[in-house]
Each structure stands twice: as C-alpha cells, then as structure tokens.
Motif scaffolding. Sequence first.
Motif, short mmCIF file in Angstrom:
data_model
loop_
_atom_site.label_atom_id
_atom_site.label_comp_id
_atom_site.label_asym_id
_atom_site.label_seq_id
_atom_site.Cartn_x
_atom_site.Cartn_y
_atom_site.Cartn_z
N GLN A 1 61.81 49.18 44.34
CA GLN A 1 62.89 48.19 44.43
C GLN A 1 64.25 48.84 44.21
O GLN A 1 65.23 48.48 44.87
N PHE A 2 64.31 49.80 43.30
CA PHE A 2 65.56 50.51 43.03
C PHE A 2 66.08 51.17 44.31
O PHE A 2 67.24 50.99 44.70
N TYR A 3 65.21 51.93 44.98
CA TYR A 3 65.63 52.62 46.20
C TYR A 3 65.89 51.62 47.33
O TYR A 3 66.82 51.81 48.13
N GLY A 4 65.11 50.55 47.38
CA GLY A 4 65.34 49.51 48.38
C GLY A 4 66.69 48.84 48.20
O GLY A 4 67.37 48.52 49.18
N ALA A 5 67.09 48.63 46.95
CA ALA A 5 68.40 48.02 46.68
C ALA A 5 69.52 48.90 47.23
O ALA A 5 70.48 48.39 47.82
N ILE A 6 69.40 50.21 47.07
CA ILE A 6 70.42 51.13 47.59
C ILE A 6 70.41 51.08 49.12
O ILE A 6 71.47 50.94 49.76
N GLU A 7 69.23 51.21 49.72
CA GLU A 7 69.13 51.23 51.18
C GLU A 7 69.68 49.94 51.81
O GLU A 7 70.33 49.98 52.85
N ASP A 8 69.40 48.80 51.18
CA ASP A 8 69.80 47.50 51.73
C ASP A 8 71.17 47.04 51.27
O ASP A 8 71.65 45.98 51.69
N GLY A 9 71.80 47.80 50.37
CA GLY A 9 73.09 47.39 49.83
C GLY A 9 72.99 46.09 49.05
O GLY A 9 73.90 45.26 49.08
N ASP A 10 71.89 45.93 48.32
CA ASP A 10 71.59 44.67 47.62
C ASP A 10 71.94 44.80 46.13
O ASP A 10 71.11 45.20 45.31
#
Length: 145
Positions: free
Chosen positions: A17-26
């Motif tokens: 989720q941490f890396y997903g937040a960065i990738e998605d700008g979330d």
Amino acid sequence: MKSRQEIVDRVAEVNTQFYGAIEDGDIDLMRRVWAEEDEAPDLVCVNPGWPLLRGRAEIMRAWMLVMANVPYIQYVLTETNIGVSGDTAMVTCEENVLTAEDDSPGFVAGGRVVATNLFVHTTNGWRMWSHHASPVMLDDDDEEE
C-alpha cells in the motif's frame, strides 16, 4: 492470536500500500499507511537525495511534494524480506524504480534503491514507523548486465 504467516502477510500488504500510494499519488492512503505520532514516536523518513524528515507533518508535506511533482513513478520490488519481532516488523527490499521526470512522452529514467521500512503494530493495524531508502551506485559492469 495470529500466526506468524498471517502477520507477515499483513505487513507485506501495508508495504505494498505504501508503494501504491506513491505510484497513484494517493496522499489519503499515504496518511493511512503511516503511524500517528502517539502510536510510534519519532517517525522518520529518508528518501534518496533528501535530508532526514522527522515527524508526521514534515513527512506528509514531503510526500505531497513528490506526488505533485512526479508525473509518473513505478516500483518493482525485488529481494523483499520481512522480519517480525513482537509489535515491530522490518521489510527490506530493492526498489527498482521507473520514473518520468517531466511531461515529455516516453521520457523514463530508471534506478535501483535499497530500502528498509519499519512497521509497528497499532490499534489500527500495522503502520509505517520509518522509511529509509538509499540509491545503489552501479558500476560499469552492473550496467552491461
């Protein structure tokens, strides 16, 4: 009581989720991933080339800057290892990063970073306590492989 594998799986999920937040700008997801100050005092974050960031407010401001100024970023994690001791977990991994540094079509840069992510178990589940990422300096032999 959860099994060790269930704990490892949950920590892996929050790390993703941490890396997903960065990738998605979330930024909302990023806020949920990081612990609150009362759950894990002295939150710290070290991104490659940045000064040490200390405290939740400073860390969230920095992630907002990253998300606002990087049009594209993707992480492929390799060499991931998760260790757990009580209410603390440590994820080590290699971040293989692809990024666009401007809005030019097809402009993508790559790099390899090693990271250590510390998590703490809170009443809200596993949350990030510390992120430390350091670039891997490739020599000429590594670049040809």
